[in-house]
Design an enzyme around this catalytic site. Structure first.
Site, PDB file in Angstrom:
ATOM      1  N   PHE A 242      -2.192 -11.125  -7.824  1.00  0.00           N
ATOM      2  CA  PHE A 242      -3.678 -11.083  -7.367  1.00  0.00           C
ATOM      3  C   PHE A 242      -3.978 -12.674  -7.030  1.00  0.00           C
ATOM      4  O   PHE A 242      -5.288 -13.047  -7.336  1.00  0.00           O
ATOM      5  CB  PHE A 242      -4.479 -10.239  -8.263  1.00  0.00           C
ATOM      6  CG  PHE A 242      -3.997  -9.367  -8.623  1.00  0.00           C
ATOM      7  CD1 PHE A 242      -3.683  -8.027  -8.170  1.00  0.00           C
ATOM      8  CD2 PHE A 242      -3.614  -8.963 -10.152  1.00  0.00           C
ATOM      9  CE1 PHE A 242      -3.666  -6.917  -8.448  1.00  0.00           C
ATOM     10  CE2 PHE A 242      -3.188  -7.639 -10.573  1.00  0.00           C
ATOM     11  CZ  PHE A 242      -3.172  -6.570  -9.788  1.00  0.00           C
ATOM     12  N   ARG A 603      -4.608  -3.122  13.332  1.00  0.00           N
ATOM     13  CA  ARG A 603      -3.533  -1.907  13.218  1.00  0.00           C
ATOM     14  C   ARG A 603      -3.136  -1.445  11.879  1.00  0.00           C
ATOM     15  O   ARG A 603      -2.633  -2.507  11.131  1.00  0.00           O
ATOM     16  CB  ARG A 603      -2.434  -2.161  14.099  1.00  0.00           C
ATOM     17  CG  ARG A 603      -1.361  -1.086  14.453  1.00  0.00           C
ATOM     18  CD  ARG A 603      -0.653  -1.776  15.449  1.00  0.00           C
ATOM     19  NE  ARG A 603       0.490  -0.781  15.662  1.00  0.00           N
ATOM     20  CZ  ARG A 603       1.762  -1.184  16.516  1.00  0.00           C
ATOM     21  NH1 ARG A 603       1.890  -2.506  16.909  1.00  0.00           N
ATOM     22  NH2 ARG A 603       2.420  -0.349  16.718  1.00  0.00           N
ATOM     23  N   ILE A 604      -2.929  -0.357  11.381  1.00  0.00           N
ATOM     24  CA  ILE A 604      -2.509  -0.086  10.063  1.00  0.00           C
ATOM     25  C   ILE A 604      -0.994   0.176  10.177  1.00  0.00           C
ATOM     26  O   ILE A 604      -0.612   1.408  10.702  1.00  0.00           O
ATOM     27  CB  ILE A 604      -3.374   1.050   9.392  1.00  0.00           C
ATOM     28  CG1 ILE A 604      -4.564   0.714   9.351  1.00  0.00           C
ATOM     29  CG2 ILE A 604      -2.924   1.646   8.104  1.00  0.00           C
ATOM     30  CD1 ILE A 604      -5.087  -0.278   8.571  1.00  0.00           C
ATOM     31  N   PRO A 607      -0.134   3.633   6.527  1.00  0.00           N
ATOM     32  CA  PRO A 607      -1.540   4.310   5.962  1.00  0.00           C
ATOM     33  C   PRO A 607      -1.457   4.711   4.667  1.00  0.00           C
ATOM     34  O   PRO A 607      -2.356   4.694   3.860  1.00  0.00           O
ATOM     35  CB  PRO A 607      -1.900   5.537   6.733  1.00  0.00           C
ATOM     36  CG  PRO A 607      -0.583   5.911   7.652  1.00  0.00           C
ATOM     37  CD  PRO A 607       0.249   4.697   7.851  1.00  0.00           C
ATOM     38  N   GLN A 613      -3.480  -0.164  -1.280  1.00  0.00           N
ATOM     39  CA  GLN A 613      -4.076  -1.500  -1.212  1.00  0.00           C
ATOM     40  C   GLN A 613      -5.673  -1.290  -1.400  1.00  0.00           C
ATOM     41  O   GLN A 613      -6.255  -2.034  -2.374  1.00  0.00           O
ATOM     42  CB  GLN A 613      -3.868  -2.216   0.083  1.00  0.00           C
ATOM     43  CG  GLN A 613      -2.739  -2.837   0.409  1.00  0.00           C
ATOM     44  CD  GLN A 613      -2.750  -4.229  -0.514  1.00  0.00           C
ATOM     45  OE1 GLN A 613      -3.087  -5.062  -0.476  1.00  0.00           O
ATOM     46  NE2 GLN A 613      -2.075  -3.946  -1.973  1.00  0.00           N
ATOM     47  N   LYS A 676      -4.738  -7.086  11.225  1.00  0.00           N
ATOM     48  CA  LYS A 676      -5.529  -8.152  10.646  1.00  0.00           C
ATOM     49  C   LYS A 676      -5.375  -8.763   9.319  1.00  0.00           C
ATOM     50  O   LYS A 676      -5.893  -9.460   8.637  1.00  0.00           O
ATOM     51  CB  LYS A 676      -7.156  -7.925  11.135  1.00  0.00           C
ATOM     52  CG  LYS A 676      -7.444  -8.027  12.618  1.00  0.00           C
ATOM     53  CD  LYS A 676      -8.910  -8.161  12.783  1.00  0.00           C
ATOM     54  CE  LYS A 676      -9.672  -6.623  12.435  1.00  0.00           C
ATOM     55  NZ  LYS A 676     -11.165  -6.757  12.871  1.00  0.00           N
ATOM     56  N   GLU A 680      -7.617  -8.263   0.415  1.00  0.00           N
ATOM     57  CA  GLU A 680      -8.798  -8.709  -0.286  1.00  0.00           C
ATOM     58  C   GLU A 680     -10.026  -7.919   0.175  1.00  0.00           C
ATOM     59  O   GLU A 680     -11.014  -7.689  -0.612  1.00  0.00           O
ATOM     60  CB  GLU A 680      -9.011 -10.028  -0.283  1.00  0.00           C
ATOM     61  CG  GLU A 680      -7.752 -10.806   0.568  1.00  0.00           C
ATOM     62  CD  GLU A 680      -6.864 -11.713  -0.597  1.00  0.00           C
ATOM     63  OE1 GLU A 680      -5.629 -11.992  -0.487  1.00  0.00           O
ATOM     64  OE2 GLU A 680      -7.809 -12.458  -1.350  1.00  0.00           O
TER      65      GLU A 680
HETATM   66 MO1  MOS Z   1      -4.649 -13.696  -2.923  1.00  0.00          MO
HETATM   67  S1  MOS Z   1      -6.083 -14.339  -4.119  1.00  0.00           S
HETATM   68  O1  MOS Z   1      -4.648 -14.777  -1.734  1.00  0.00           O
HETATM   69  O2  MOS Z   1      -3.172 -13.923  -3.567  1.00  0.00           O
END
Ligand code: MOS
Length: 714
Positions: A242, A603-604, A607, A613, A676, A680
């Site tokens: 993370f 584009r995924i 899925p 995620q 894209k 996050e």
């Molecule tokens: Mo993420 S905070 O860019 O690993």
């Protein structure tokens, strides 16, 4: 060619992970391995006045105790250019190079022994005495200073403005002005950070938990004054990070230093408590948002100010104020960023660093503005839809946020919302509905990959990328398999080794748009070579082509990098998040029965994994809203709940229905693959939507997160 990109392929590394075959940093079986335990400072500021290691050194199995008096002096050679993931100003913490103490938890010594237990036991016997100095352990807004010039130049300016936000706010017929905050949060990845260091003459191999092996190599080369070519970093699996694995932390140096000292490979594995001091965290940030609008809801002024904590040795700054500049259309925007230096370890990126928390404040404020206007919160967002990036003054390379709002609102049933707070009930539960916009800038870096076809009909594709959990192994396998015209089972994807072609940082949600295109380019280059070889025999399979030429293998390497599109377009992932909360008015307990999010992430590629995620991000947002807080003791300058028992994160019982939708999107202006980036974005928007829903349920604005039962019970 069979479509594999876009298919819900199972994780290719799943079986290895669930059967324990995947080897993590601390688990490499290295002959003659010795084990380290770190001794950390118990004071937040001062100097070491003495270290008595005698008793520890006499413990059976102890090989050495190292501290600043007997440690080798390390050159810490200046970097020509600071890595992207390091603060732009200040100095990284140097290990065992002096007596100065800058924060509680700073490593002051390391014990190396034959077993981990011997090292741990002996570490407790190292006697450290200190001269204590007056620390800064209290966060005070009045101590906030603008970031330095280097930080400002690096894209984190102290002040920005377009138009006249203060004037416009004064003239606005409707306005709100609020202050909010989120807590200091820690990554708490399941896998603790760990490094095994092994020297062979002047060559060093590091088995490390890392989101960027090339960065570890570069930084350690500078710390030890060693050529990069002499260092290899291996990190095939990462058990969550993370953002905590972006930088090269002091324990990596400790491992290498210790291994050289005892002339044996050494393992340093941080304890859970050390994961609160030896890596970074999301810094506590206090924010003010003032919004002005016409009675029709059109924003005339956005003022957002953020003040965050940093350490005394590094100036860590975030993009907290970017959402204020780009999320909505508004002629007058002013932002201010300040930093308070404290005696703490340096903060670092943690999932949607800055952007999620800036969005949190902005979106909580938008909910208050909607109420002041007597307008539906979704309608307010639509009235201020940003058709272009007004901050960069560029068109978006793609933006399907309207579709996100529509899709999520419809699935949620938003039109049935009674705007009056406290008006929706189910028995004694108060029901609240809230929503928020999510935005996360999309970026892309150069990435190289190598693709190899074998005469037995298989392929290997490699790049020095990382997979901290988002499914890089799987999604890259899909890109390679489709491009090479092979089934997924025939493609083996490898990553996490500095001996592989260069890849950028596995952070900022850039991996798919960067490495994905590198893999695409390498596989296309290989196809090109194959086509040349096949000349005239276009229907031949690649196996036939290789056989005809008597080749065992055919390989190609290629790099993909961004072009001019970044000058001509702004790129971002977008989302719309709707949540329902149920509040027990007697106990102030908040449950979140459902979260609906719709995302435009381009584009995924997969899925199933993309959904994973997003549910991960939603759970993170739920934690930010209701649970996560590092309890800071201002007298000791230390986190008191530095463990997984007392630092709350959402568990299964806290999580109910998470509904993830992807709106059709394919951003081929941004990159050939059209993705894209997706990670996050899913954390953004969740916390403010929950806070707004809690207000809708209870009529109580809790602006300081996490919202805990005591905030709701009087
Ligand atoms: Mo993420 S905070 O860019 O690993």
């Amino acid at each position: 060619m069979k479509a594999i990109i876009g298919e819900p392929v199972n994780r290719v590394d799943g079986p290895a992970k669930v059967t324990g075959q995947a080897v993590y940093a601390a688990e490499f079986k290295i002959p003659n391995l010795a084990y380290a335990a770190v001794v950390s400072s118990t004071i937040p500021r001062g100097r070491i006045s003495g270290i008595d290691a005698g008793e520890a050194e006499r413990v059976r199995g102890v090989l050495a105790v190292i501290w600043y008096e007997n440690a080798e002096r390390l050159p810490y050679r200046e970097l020509e250019q600071r890595p992207l993931v390091d603060p732009k100003s200040g100095d990284q913490l140097r290990v065992f190079q002096g007596a100065e103490i800058l924060f509680s938890g700073q490593p002051v010594a390391v014990v190396i022994a034959e077993t981990q237990e011997q090292a741990d036991g002996a570490a407790r016997m190292v006697r450290v005495t200190y001269e204590v100095e007056e620390p800064t352990t209290v966060f005070q807004l009045s101590d906030g200073k603008p970031p330095s010039e280097e930080t400002a130049k690096g894209g984190r300016p102290g002040d920005t403005s377009r138009g006249d936000a203060d004037g416009a706010l004064g003239r606005a017929p409707v306005r709100i002005d609020m202050t909010c905050s989120h807590a200091r949060e820690h990554h708490n990845a399941m896998e603790p950070h760990a490094t095994i260091a092994e020297w062979d003459g002047d060559h060093l191999t590091l088995y490390d938990k890392s989101q960027w092996v090339d960065n570890v190599r570069m930084e350690i080369a500078h710390v030890f004054g060693t050529p990069e070519a002499n260092i290899r970093v291996v990190s095939p699996f990462v058990g969550g990070a993370f953002g905590s694995g972006l930088r090269t932390w002091p324990h990596v140096t400790i491992a290498a230093l210790a291994a050289r000292h005892v002339r044996r490979p050494v393992r340093v594995e941080l304890t859970r408590r050390e994961c609160y001091t030896s890596i970074g965290m999301r810094p506590y940030t206090l924010q003010r948002v003032a919004l002005g609008a016409e009675r029709n809801g059109r924003l005339t002024s956005i003022i957002q100010e953020a003040c965050a904590q940093t350490s005394v040795y590094e100036e860590y700054a975030e993009t907290t104020l970017e959402p204020a500049q780009t999320t909505y259309s508004c002629p007058n925007v002013r932002t201010q960023y300040r930093l308070v230096e404290m005696n703490t370890n340096s903060p670092c990126p943690m999932r949607a660093p800055g952007t999620s928390t800036g969005t949190m404040a902005l979106e909580m404020a938008m909910d208050e503005l909607a109420e002041a206007l007597g307008m539906d919160p979704l309608e307010l967002r639509l009235r201020n839809y940003a058709e272009r990036d007004e901050s960069a003054d560029l068109p978006w390379s793609s933006k399907e946020l309207r579709a996100c709002y529509e899709t999520a609102a419809k699935r949620f049933g938003w039109s049935r919302r009674n705007p009056k707070s406290g008006s929706m009930r189910d028995g004694r539960s108060l029901i609240g509905w809230g929503m928020a916009t999510a935005i996360y800038h999309a970026e892309r870096s150069a990435a190289a990959a190598q693709a190899i076809l074998y005469a037995n009909g298989t392929a290997v594709v490699r790049t020095a990328a990382s997979d901290m959990g988002p499914g890089t192994y799987t999604s890259m396998t899909q890109v390679a398999a489709e491009t090479l015209g092979l089934p997924v089972e025939k493609v083996h994807f490898e990553l996490g080794d500095t001996e592989m072609p260069k890849a950028p940082v596995h952070g900022g949600s850039i991996t798919m748009a960067s490495v994905g295109n590198g893999v695409l380019a390498a596989c296309q280059a290989l196809r090109g070579k194959l086509k040349e070889l096949a000349a005239g025999h276009d229907s031949a399979t690649f196996v036939e082509v290789l056989h005809r030429h008597g080749l065992e293998r055919l390989e190609a390497e290629a790099e993909a990098k961004p072009g001019n599109e970044q000058k001509n377009y702004a790129s971002a992932a977008f989302g719309a998040v709707f949540v329902e909360v149920r509040v027990d008015p007697a106990f102030g307990a908040v449950r979140v029965p459902r979260i609906v999010g719709a995302y435009d992430a381009g584009r995924i590629v997969n899925p199933k994994i993309a959904r994973s995620q997003c549910i991960g991000g939603m759970v993170g947002g739920l934690g930010m809203a209701l649970e996560e807080i590092a309890e800071w003791d201002e007298r000791l300058g230390r986190v008191m709940n530095a463990n997984l028992a007392e630092y709350l994160v959402p568990v299964n019982a806290d999580v109910a229905e998470l509904d993830v939708q992807f709106v059709p999107s394919n951003d081929t202006i941004f990159n050939p693959l059209g993705a894209k980036g997706l990670a996050e974005i899913a954390l953004c928007g969740v916390a403010p939507a929950i806070a707004s829903a809690v207000y809708h349920a209870t009529g109580k604005r809790v602006r300081h997160l996490p919202i805990r039962p005591e905030s709701l019970v009087e």
